[in-house]
Write an enzyme that holds these catalytic residues in place. Structure first.
Site, mmCIF file in Angstrom:
data_model
loop_
_atom_site.group_PDB
_atom_site.id
_atom_site.type_symbol
_atom_site.label_atom_id
_atom_site.label_comp_id
_atom_site.label_asym_id
_atom_site.label_seq_id
_atom_site.Cartn_x
_atom_site.Cartn_y
_atom_site.Cartn_z
ATOM 1 N N LYS A 281 75.711 36.890 -13.937
ATOM 2 C CA LYS A 281 76.814 37.583 -13.246
ATOM 3 C C LYS A 281 77.225 36.770 -12.016
ATOM 4 C CE LYS A 281 77.539 40.548 -9.831
ATOM 5 N NZ LYS A 281 78.891 40.197 -9.490
ATOM 6 N N GLU B 218 66.808 33.955 -3.165
ATOM 7 C CA GLU B 218 67.315 32.942 -2.224
ATOM 8 C C GLU B 218 68.333 33.659 -1.354
ATOM 9 O OE1 GLU B 218 66.172 29.917 -2.148
ATOM 10 O OE2 GLU B 218 65.111 29.778 -4.058
ATOM 11 N N CYS C 280 74.686 28.524 3.051
ATOM 12 C CA CYS C 280 73.497 29.170 3.601
ATOM 13 C C CYS C 280 72.705 28.223 4.490
ATOM 14 C CB CYS C 280 72.632 29.706 2.465
ATOM 15 S SG CYS C 280 72.237 28.443 1.246
ATOM 16 N N GLU D 34 73.243 36.772 10.773
ATOM 17 C CA GLU D 34 73.989 35.827 9.944
ATOM 18 C C GLU D 34 75.473 36.218 9.916
ATOM 19 O OE1 GLU D 34 73.689 35.837 5.600
ATOM 20 O OE2 GLU D 34 73.470 33.650 5.652
#
Ligand code: NDP
Length: 491
Positions: free
Chosen positions: A181, A256, A290, A394
């Protein structure tokens, strides 16, 4: 650029299940939007648990024959896929730029290249894989790899095909079948991959693609009892939901997740030669990598000089039309994301920070871009506390905070003062010192005098809230296989 749907024309982007391009069973669709223009690119199948069920059944059915193929046969498949994707490199770059708003030059250099090299790399790894044996106590132990079975692969929007192929290649190599997905924001290149595998004649059911929203499709994949492993890349809050769902089912799980990485310039960092790298580490893909260094920690002795040079370079970045070859920074992923990043810019001001360059779209608009485009100028904050929310949460956008430190110990404490631990970089004239310093950083990877320098054989992953497990090289092969030890007593 033609967007094909199994030869059916431009629209919609369909699912790929059991070797067929099919609409969602509910017939519902969602729109994928070009974030640089606000225009709808295509309608995409909006799937749910029924489609995941069909994809999983197809994957389970295909599993027996696919897992019975030899490693050599699967290595050949990976090489063929790499060749076929390489022939479509320009299409990959174009679609990725269209779907994400990233500069075409970046999409070529990073996304298209790496999508090909992921297959090439794992094909080469597979060719070298040897079954280890251990002899002791009058017996020989043979360690065999077996596929996990059917695995679920869930990926984010920032590096769509790059991250999907990073999982598909080792999963296929180890003999698994797949239900994948992509992010609903960026389905175009996953569709191109499905088309490519279809054209190559990969046996039906080996690779299945289900489009749609995370809570409707991703969740159903994670919940499915017959999917034995989940490799997930995405945000930490989603990762927590995935972990909470998968853990009681004892699925193999690779997470992750997010990061808030530090770029650390020690007192001997050679500013004149490294500034372009520091800007790249801060703002590649509008800071939506990231691994980007969103906190820059600079020794007080070089702080003023750094601020002067960094601000000048960041202000000069060419932000604009992603399809223009000269563009260095395109849009962010969506208007919603722009709002989220702007909320952080406003928060930074409330927390006492000073903007050195950039700001919200109303304060620092990007010239000549459509109002519907999700553009932001790269933004640099100074004078924020390292414990402020702006400097610890973040943002995943083009916002960097700069802080000064007096001693190496203080820099280490600042670098580690977040819940995240994905990556970091250290810049110094003395590589021995950099190496020793790097060992103190709580993260999965630390670069010394370089950034985003990836050797695909090395382990990749995070500590703390940046994830669980490692991917890359043999770590990916371990994740996508189950090890059986057969111990044979010698006569
Ligand atoms: P999200 O966590 O929002 O989404 C990641 C994927 O998970 C998407 O496909 C999403 O679908 C899907 N998803 C959402 N909800 C669920 C659910 N309940 N169950 C299963 N799947 C679900 O991340 P973003 O797409 O916003 O990506 C940005 C994040 O990814 C950042 O935090 C970034 O740091 C991280 N990232 C980490 C990397 C690493 O290697 N550590 C690399 C790249 C990014 P949908 O999009 O439809 O909601």
């Amino acid at each position: 650029m033609a967007l094909r749907s199994g030869g059916a024309g431009l629209n919609p982007i369909l699912n790929y299940i059991d070797g067929q391009f099919v609409a969602s069973q509910s017939g519902r669709t969602l729109a994928t939007i070009n974030p640089a223009t606000g225009e709808i690119i295509a309608q995409v199948a909006r799937s749910n648990g029924d489609d995941v069920e069909a994809a999983t059944q197809a994957a389970l059915k295909a599993s027996k024959a696919w897992s019975a193929t030899t490693l050599e046969q699967r290595v050949k498949w990976l090489h063929s896929i790499a060749d076929a994707l390489e022939a479509k490199s320009e299409a990959i770059a174009h679609l990725e730029s269209l779907d994400t708003g990233k500069p075409i030059s970046l999409a070529r250099r990073v996304d298209a290249n790496r999508s090909v090299s992921n297959f090439r790399f794992f094909a080469t790894m597979g060719g070298d894989d040897e079954v280890p044996t251990f002899s002791a106590n009058g017996a020989v132990n043979h360690v065999h790899r077996k596929p996990v079975g059917c695995v679920g692969l869930i990926t984010p929007w920032n590096l769509p095909l790059y991250l999907l192929t990073w999982k598909v290649a080792p999963a296929l190599l180890m003999g698994n079948t797949i239900v994948a997905k992509p992010s609903e924001l960026t389905p175009l290149t996953a569709h191109l991959l499905a088309e490519t595998l279809d054209e190559l004649g990969l046996p039906k059911g080996v690779f299945n693609l289900v489009n749609g929203y995370g809570p409707e499709v991703g969740q159903a994949i994670v919940e499915h009892p017959s999917i034995g492993g989940i490799s997930f890349t995405g945000g930490t809050s989603t990762g927590k939901i995935v972990a909470a769902t998968a853990a009681p089912m004892f699925k193999k799980l690779s997470l992750e997740l997010g990061g808030k990485n530090a770029t650390i310039l020690l007192d001997d960092a050679p500013l004149e030669t490294i500034m372009d790298d520091i800007v790249r580490a801060s703002f590649t893909n509008s800071g939506q990598v990231c691994l980007c260094g969103s906190r820059v920690l600079v020794h007080e002795g070089i702080y003023d000089e750094f601020i002067h040079s960094f601000t000048a370079k960041v202000s000069a970045l060419n932000v604009g039309d992603p399809m223009d070859e000269a563009t260095q920074m395109g849009s962010v992923i969506s208007m919603d994301h722009r709002k989220k990043v702007e909320a952080y810019i406003n928060l930074g001001l409330e927390e006492g920070g000073d903007i050195l360059t950039g700001g919200t779209s109303s304060h620092a608009p990007v010239a000549n871009m459509p109002e519907e485009g999700a553009f932001l100028r790269p933004t640099v904050f100074a004078n924020l506390s390292t414990s402020s929310r702006t400097a610890t949460e973040e943002i995943f956008g083009p916002v960097v905070t700069v802080h000064s430190f007096a001693t190496d110990e203080e820099a280490i404490a600042m670098a580690n003062a977040t819940d995240y631990g994905l990556a970091g970089s250290v810049w110094t004239a003395d590589i021995e010192r950099g190496h020793a310093f790097a060992k103190n950083i709580e993260s999965g990877i630390v670069w010394v005098n370089t950034w985003l320098n990836r050797d695909l054989r090395t382990p990749f992953g995070g500590v703390k809230q940046s994830g669980v497990g490692r991917e890359g090289g043999t770590w990916s092969m371990d994740f996508f296989s189950e090890l059986t030890n057969i111990c044979i007593r010698q006569p």
